[in-house]
Design an enzyme around this catalytic site. Structure first.
Site, mmCIF file in Angstrom:
data_model
loop_
_atom_site.group_PDB
_atom_site.id
_atom_site.type_symbol
_atom_site.label_atom_id
_atom_site.label_comp_id
_atom_site.label_asym_id
_atom_site.label_seq_id
_atom_site.Cartn_x
_atom_site.Cartn_y
_atom_site.Cartn_z
ATOM 1 N N ALA A 110 7.725 -22.931 -2.711
ATOM 2 C CA ALA A 110 7.339 -22.467 -1.418
ATOM 3 C C ALA A 110 6.553 -21.123 -1.628
ATOM 4 O O ALA A 110 7.103 -20.211 -2.322
ATOM 5 C CB ALA A 110 8.397 -22.313 -0.472
ATOM 6 N N ILE B 78 7.134 -15.743 -6.173
ATOM 7 C CA ILE B 78 5.840 -15.893 -6.775
ATOM 8 C C ILE B 78 5.010 -14.981 -6.222
ATOM 9 O O ILE B 78 4.234 -14.615 -6.995
ATOM 10 C CB ILE B 78 5.500 -17.370 -6.601
ATOM 11 C CG1 ILE B 78 6.471 -18.555 -7.460
ATOM 12 C CG2 ILE B 78 3.825 -17.749 -6.909
ATOM 13 C CD1 ILE B 78 6.179 -19.904 -6.885
ATOM 14 N N ALA C 127 5.902 -17.257 -14.201
ATOM 15 C CA ALA C 127 5.372 -15.642 -14.272
ATOM 16 C C ALA C 127 4.594 -15.733 -15.737
ATOM 17 O O ALA C 127 3.471 -14.965 -15.595
ATOM 18 C CB ALA C 127 6.878 -15.136 -14.539
ATOM 19 N N LYS D 66 1.341 -24.948 3.755
ATOM 20 C CA LYS D 66 2.587 -24.538 4.434
ATOM 21 C C LYS D 66 1.895 -23.501 5.564
ATOM 22 O O LYS D 66 1.023 -22.657 5.207
ATOM 23 C CB LYS D 66 3.174 -23.639 3.449
ATOM 24 C CG LYS D 66 4.528 -22.887 4.093
ATOM 25 C CD LYS D 66 5.244 -22.160 3.072
ATOM 26 C CE LYS D 66 6.203 -21.318 3.753
ATOM 27 N NZ LYS D 66 7.043 -20.149 2.758
HETATM 28 P P1 FAD Z 1 11.816 -18.830 -16.177
HETATM 29 O O1 FAD Z 1 11.105 -20.194 -15.051
HETATM 30 O O2 FAD Z 1 13.167 -18.763 -16.152
HETATM 31 O O3 FAD Z 1 10.801 -18.857 -17.199
HETATM 32 C C1 FAD Z 1 11.476 -18.220 -18.570
HETATM 33 C C2 FAD Z 1 10.587 -18.680 -19.796
HETATM 34 O O4 FAD Z 1 10.861 -18.074 -20.668
HETATM 35 C C3 FAD Z 1 10.743 -20.045 -20.163
HETATM 36 O O5 FAD Z 1 9.336 -20.621 -20.370
HETATM 37 C C4 FAD Z 1 11.589 -19.793 -21.416
HETATM 38 O O6 FAD Z 1 11.346 -21.012 -22.072
HETATM 39 C C5 FAD Z 1 11.397 -18.602 -22.035
HETATM 40 N N1 FAD Z 1 12.215 -17.906 -22.631
HETATM 41 C C6 FAD Z 1 13.233 -17.377 -22.392
HETATM 42 N N2 FAD Z 1 13.983 -17.068 -23.536
HETATM 43 C C7 FAD Z 1 13.087 -17.255 -24.592
HETATM 44 C C8 FAD Z 1 13.201 -16.767 -26.002
HETATM 45 N N3 FAD Z 1 14.384 -16.338 -26.579
HETATM 46 N N4 FAD Z 1 12.384 -17.198 -26.806
HETATM 47 C C9 FAD Z 1 11.181 -17.975 -26.084
HETATM 48 N N5 FAD Z 1 10.969 -18.193 -24.943
HETATM 49 C C10 FAD Z 1 11.819 -18.042 -24.115
HETATM 50 N N6 FAD Z 1 9.915 -18.289 -5.882
HETATM 51 C C11 FAD Z 1 9.046 -18.601 -4.741
HETATM 52 O O7 FAD Z 1 7.917 -17.926 -4.527
HETATM 53 N N7 FAD Z 1 9.279 -19.489 -3.706
HETATM 54 C C12 FAD Z 1 10.472 -20.345 -3.568
HETATM 55 O O8 FAD Z 1 10.427 -21.120 -3.018
HETATM 56 C C13 FAD Z 1 11.486 -20.123 -4.608
HETATM 57 N N8 FAD Z 1 12.571 -20.752 -4.883
HETATM 58 C C14 FAD Z 1 13.603 -20.378 -5.615
HETATM 59 C C15 FAD Z 1 14.791 -20.957 -5.579
HETATM 60 C C16 FAD Z 1 15.733 -20.452 -6.229
HETATM 61 C C17 FAD Z 1 17.195 -21.160 -6.163
HETATM 62 C C18 FAD Z 1 15.608 -19.925 -7.473
HETATM 63 C C19 FAD Z 1 16.474 -19.258 -8.590
HETATM 64 C C20 FAD Z 1 14.273 -19.076 -7.557
HETATM 65 C C21 FAD Z 1 13.192 -19.444 -6.595
HETATM 66 N N9 FAD Z 1 11.978 -18.980 -6.677
HETATM 67 C C22 FAD Z 1 11.018 -19.182 -5.829
HETATM 68 C C23 FAD Z 1 11.606 -18.154 -7.841
HETATM 69 C C24 FAD Z 1 10.738 -18.795 -8.751
HETATM 70 O O9 FAD Z 1 11.404 -19.985 -9.450
HETATM 71 C C25 FAD Z 1 10.501 -17.971 -10.215
HETATM 72 O O10 FAD Z 1 10.203 -16.593 -9.492
HETATM 73 C C26 FAD Z 1 9.590 -18.430 -10.978
HETATM 74 O O11 FAD Z 1 9.634 -19.608 -11.389
HETATM 75 C C27 FAD Z 1 9.238 -17.484 -12.187
HETATM 76 O O12 FAD Z 1 10.175 -17.731 -12.830
HETATM 77 P P2 FAD Z 1 10.016 -17.165 -14.575
HETATM 78 O O13 FAD Z 1 8.816 -17.298 -15.184
HETATM 79 O O14 FAD Z 1 10.145 -15.480 -14.327
HETATM 80 O O15 FAD Z 1 11.339 -17.573 -15.243
#
Ligand code: FAD
Length: 507
Positions: free
Chosen positions: A52, A348, A18, A80
């Protein structure tokens, strides 16, 4: 020229998919006047699953101007063409949710209503026979979508499977190349304006303070700014979607490099198989009400095509959405905004949709409440559609072999979904909202795949000549078979177009 109300500094907290998708898109979409800074903590790490995607990701990559072959190599990606669902409508049942559209462009006007008419007259048609993507997936083939509307390949559709950690790193390099500043460190304190409650700065463990005008919370499930600081609130949807855990593990490729995701329903959830160039991603998404963690991990490990390459990882989540996704000067993007399980690979996509909408509703320092409210309503609507689409997969089942399936089959469902199902059952009509992310193909595939059969077709096609329609369907099927037969295999396509990464396993 500069206006005192313009935003100057955007701070993105979090460097998962994200955070880096947002940084890359804002750096590309806004002019250099804006300073963009990403704070991420390697000690905390990223969720690291999410492999995916759905077709609009191609638009996102194109908007950034990424070179597709380079992107495929860098992220060990595969194509895909849809999702194969096994054991969902009933034990032993199977269907395919393809991308693209059913039929061929010339004949698409009443495609499904003609299909229904022939079917009701005893034609016993298979929907998959009329989908280029379903047939290409079945044959393990792939080819490029055409821009020429007269070409059948113009209604082809595709997305990617990729290594999400590599995608984040690739976008990080890209965004840094556009001037985005990366700061390593853990945010331990959030400063707010005492009068307005607006976030003014985040403070790192090192003591560094990072000030900004607009803060994007990409900190993952915890929602460091949107929830822990602003207390935006969470709407829990787990009564409709009771999955709350996942065990994930990669294994070596020992089966086909299929250009599709496989979702196999199991006793207390479902298991994904996502083939990448260098490994296969696997996971069991389950409800802890119906199975223990140990049993779920055992099921996952017992259903791999080869030895696991790592220890299984356990992830916990609560399905639902943040009540306010944009509050004050904080916009939540990614897992911080809510989570809908990955059955249709939509997370995503929601990141991408949120970025697009943020650009459309880009604020100035007055942060108009009406603008915020419009953004929130639009994202909420996206999430509700996804929620309903996911519930359909669970609710429309004949399975009664395990507690989970009996629960979801008989649970109350949202009115919005009940209405869609009722209308479809009555006359095969689909309710598709103008801004909706799922196409008629998606709804059709899943409604029929989950055994919801319309009782009738529209009267508009009643008088049409059945023999002529049947001939049209035979032609369509033959053209699709011919076109798919001329496609290269998925692996050949990747190799021929310089998309095969050097470190990929031989295939
Ligand atoms: P995260 O990856 O958790 O990133 C969070 C970030 O914040 C990290 O860099 C961390 O270091 C930082 N952070 C947190 N706290 C602090 C702090 N206090 N100080 C500094 N930095 C901090 N999506 C799809 O589109 N297709 C899929 O097939 C899919 N499969 C999935 C399967 C599972 C089981 C899960 C749980 C999710 C899946 N997703 C899928 C969702 C996808 O993984 C997420 O939408 C995507 O990875 C985005 O994650 P994020 O960046 O929001 O969070």
């Amino acid at each position: 020229m500069s206006d005192p109300d313009w935003i100057q500094k955007i701070v993105i907290v979090g460097g998962g998919s994200a955070g880096w998708m947002t940084a890359a898109a804002l750096a590309r979409g806004l002019d250099r006047r804006y300073q963009i800074q990403v704070v991420e903590s390697q000690d905390i790490g990223v969720v690291g699953v999410g492999e995916a995607t759905i077709p609009p990701i191609r638009l996102f990559n194109a908007m950034l101007g990424l070179d597709e072959a380079e992107f495929m190599r860098e992220t060990q990606a595969t194509y895909k063409l849809g999702i194969e669902f096994k054991n969902w409508g009933g034990l032993g049942a199977r269907y395919f949710h393809p991308f693209g559209a059913y039929g061929l462009k010339a004949e698409m006007g009443h495609f499904f209503q003609y299909f229904l008419k022939l079917d009701r007259e005893g034609g016993a048609l298979a929907l998959d026979d009329y989908s280029l993507c379903a047939q290409a997936a079945k044959g393990g083939r792939f080819d490029r979508q055409s821009d020429d509307p007269r070409d059948p390949m113009s209604i082809f559709g595709s997305a990617y499977h990729f290594d999400t950690i590599l995608y984040g790193q690739y976008l990080r390099r890209f965004a840094q190349g556009l001037g985005v500043v990366r700061t390593e460190g853990e945010v331990v304190r959030v400063d707010q304006d005492t009068e307005t409650g607006f976030v003014t700065a985040v403070r790192l463990k090192s003591g560094q303070s990072i000030e900004g005008d607009l803060f994007i919370d990409c900190s993952g499930f915890k929602g460091l700014l949107i929830e822990q600081t602003l207390k935006a609130g969470y709407e829990d949807w787990s009564s409709y979607l009771p999955m709350d855990r996942a065990a994930a593990v990669p294994c070596a490729l020992n089966g086909p490099l299929s250009p599709f995701t496989t979702s196999t329903a199991r006793e207390a959830g479902w298991q994904w198989r996502i083939p990448l160039q260098h490994r296969v991603g696997n996971g069991y998404v389950y409800s802890s009400r119906f199975i223990s963690d140990d049993a779920a991990v055992g099921t996952l490990l017992g259903n791999l095509e080869s030895e696991p390459l790592a220890e299984p990882r356990l992830l916990r989540f609560v399905t639902g959405r943040r009540r306010k996704i944009w509050d004050k000067n904080v916009v939540a993007i990614g897992l911080s905004s809510g989570f809908l399980e990955p059955l249709e690979s939509t997370s995503i996509h929601l990141i991408q949709a949120s970025i697009n909408k943020l650009l459309q509703h880009f604020p100035d320092r007055r942060f108009s409440p009406a603008n915020r409210e419009t953004f929130n309503r639009r994202i909420h609507a996206d999430m509700e559609t996804i929620r309903d689409f996911l519930i359909l997969h669970y609710h429309a089942t004949t399975r009664d072999d395990a507690g989970l399936w009996s629960y979801v089959r008989t649970m109350p469902i949202p009115d919005s979904l009940a209405h869609r199902i009722a209308l479809f059952r009555e006359s095969g009509q689909l309710v598709i909202h103008p801004d909706e992310m799922f196409t008629p193909t998606s709804w059709l595939a899943v409604l029929l795949g989950q055994n919801i059969r319309p009782q009738s077709h529209t009267p508009l096609v009643a008088g049409h000549d059945s023999q002529a329609i049947a001939q049209g369907f035979r032609n369509m099927k033959a053209q699709i078979i011919g076109r798919v037969g001329a496609m290269p295999s998925h692996v050949d396509y990747l190799r021929r177009h310089g998309m095969w990464a050097a470190a990929a396993v031989a295939a």
